[in-house]
Every structure is written in C-alpha cells, then in structure tokens.
Scaffold this motif. Sequence first.
Motif, PDB file in Angstrom:
ATOM      1  N   UNK A  94       0.814  -1.201   0.000  1.00  0.00           N
ATOM      2  CA  UNK A  94       0.000   0.000   0.000  1.00  0.00           C
ATOM      3  C   UNK A  94       0.851   1.256   0.000  1.00  0.00           C
ATOM      4  N   UNK A  95       0.290   2.341  -0.564  1.00  0.00           N
ATOM      5  CA  UNK A  95       0.997   3.617  -0.635  1.00  0.00           C
ATOM      6  C   UNK A  95       0.071   4.762  -0.255  1.00  0.00           C
ATOM      7  N   UNK A  96       0.667   5.784   0.345  1.00  0.00           N
ATOM      8  CA  UNK A  96       0.029   7.085   0.493  1.00  0.00           C
ATOM      9  C   UNK A  96       0.647   8.026  -0.538  1.00  0.00           C
ATOM     10  N   UNK A  97      -0.171   8.950  -1.042  1.00  0.00           N
ATOM     11  CA  UNK A  97       0.302   9.942  -2.021  1.00  0.00           C
ATOM     12  C   UNK A  97       1.050   9.264  -3.170  1.00  0.00           C
ATOM     13  N   UNK A  98       0.345   8.364  -3.812  1.00  0.00           N
ATOM     14  CA  UNK A  98       0.927   7.552  -4.893  1.00  0.00           C
ATOM     15  C   UNK A  98       0.765   8.253  -6.238  1.00  0.00           C
ATOM     16  N   UNK A  99       1.772   8.093  -7.098  1.00  0.00           N
ATOM     17  CA  UNK A  99       1.664   8.550  -8.488  1.00  0.00           C
ATOM     18  C   UNK A  99       2.511   7.651  -9.367  1.00  0.00           C
ATOM     19  N   UNK A 100       2.135   7.567 -10.630  1.00  0.00           N
ATOM     20  CA  UNK A 100       2.865   6.704 -11.548  1.00  0.00           C
ATOM     21  C   UNK A 100       2.560   7.102 -12.986  1.00  0.00           C
ATOM     22  N   UNK A 101       3.509   6.840 -13.865  1.00  0.00           N
ATOM     23  CA  UNK A 101       3.241   6.966 -15.285  1.00  0.00           C
ATOM     24  C   UNK A 101       2.387   5.777 -15.726  1.00  0.00           C
ATOM     25  N   UNK A 102       1.863   5.835 -16.934  1.00  0.00           N
ATOM     26  CA  UNK A 102       1.000   4.758 -17.408  1.00  0.00           C
ATOM     27  C   UNK A 102       1.740   3.427 -17.535  1.00  0.00           C
ATOM     28  N   UNK A 103       3.035   3.479 -17.818  1.00  0.00           N
ATOM     29  CA  UNK A 103       3.776   2.229 -17.962  1.00  0.00           C
ATOM     30  C   UNK A 103       4.285   1.689 -16.631  1.00  0.00           C
TER      31      UNK A 103
END
Length: 200
Positions: free
Chosen positions: A155-164
Amino acid sequence: MFRLSAVLLAVLLIFGLVFSLLPSGGDVARSGVTLRGVQLSLYPEQDPDAVWRFRATALRVDPLKSENTLDGLGQGERWLKKPDGSETLNLTLKADHLVIDADSNLRAEQAQIYILDGCVTLNMRSAAGKPVFINQRSGYSAPDVQVSSPSLNLGFDDFSSSFDFKNARGDQRPGASAQIHPSSVCKAGKIVPRAPSSQP
C-alpha cells in the motif's frame, strides 16, 4: 476530445445552441443534459497514441464546468495504437462515477485500474478532498493506493505513476508482502495458476 456517433453529436450541438440562447441566472446554472446507455471513445490530445473507450448507464453533460460525468461505468479501457494501425489493450478502469474535464483528464472518488503488463491491480481511493486523478500527459495519482500482483501486495500514500508503471512513487505503508514463488502468474494479461514444477 470526444468522437461520438452522429446522432449523439447532433444532440449535443442542439443542446449547446439552445443553452447559449438562454438568459443567465440560477436556473440556467443548474442546466445540463443526461444521455442514457452511452458508449464513447476519448482521444486525448496530450496522449495521441492512446484511445479510451467507455460504456456507462448515463452521461451527464455540464456545459458551465466543461465537464462530463459517467455514471454506472461498467468498465473503461485504454488502448494503445501500434505503428501498423492496430491497437492493443493497455489497461482497464472501473469506477462508479467518472468525471472527464475539458482537458480529457479523469477523476473519481475511487477507482480500480488493472494493467495487463504484469497483471497489476491498483485500488485507488480519494482522501482529504484529493481525488483519484488520471492525467493524460503524466499518468495517474491518488492519496490512497493498494497495489497487488501475483507476487506483490503493498500500500501507498500519495501515490503517483506513469502509465507504464516505470516511475511509480509514494510513501509505502507497513505490511507489504512478496512471494518468490507465487501460486499464480501473469500470462498474456491474465492471472493464471502456476504450472506445477516438473520433478527430476
């Protein structure tokens, strides 16, 4: 940017013309149109190699906010265009309500994204007024995300990622688990049981 059927496009154009002729005021501020049983494709200008396709029980158009809301979304799909003109399914999206803004970005209170490459599932939730957000240029983000795959659960808080999913980042929560030899594996975008090991 939407590409809708000719009939649906005509309905929206007529509504826009009527709306532009109405006087301003409180009643107009609440105006809008709702279309039932819709199928639509979204072609983001910021991501020209991608096509989103949705089916929903209703589409609510809000011309004042330049927003469109999909209610009862069965499933959304993101397809990637290949050089030969064909398309391949990249990910699926599930959400009860999904808002599409004027820049084709998506937001929701909660959503589930399934990435076929790696069979990765993201269960994403809003928190403290911050929504689940899909930016067509940079990827997706949410304040509360649970990531799972055949071999990982974290699990993550304040998660972000590119589509890949190559530059995923966030504050990892305690309780992560990993399996070196999981009972299931990812094969062609689907989770399937691991084949039994042959004995020497």
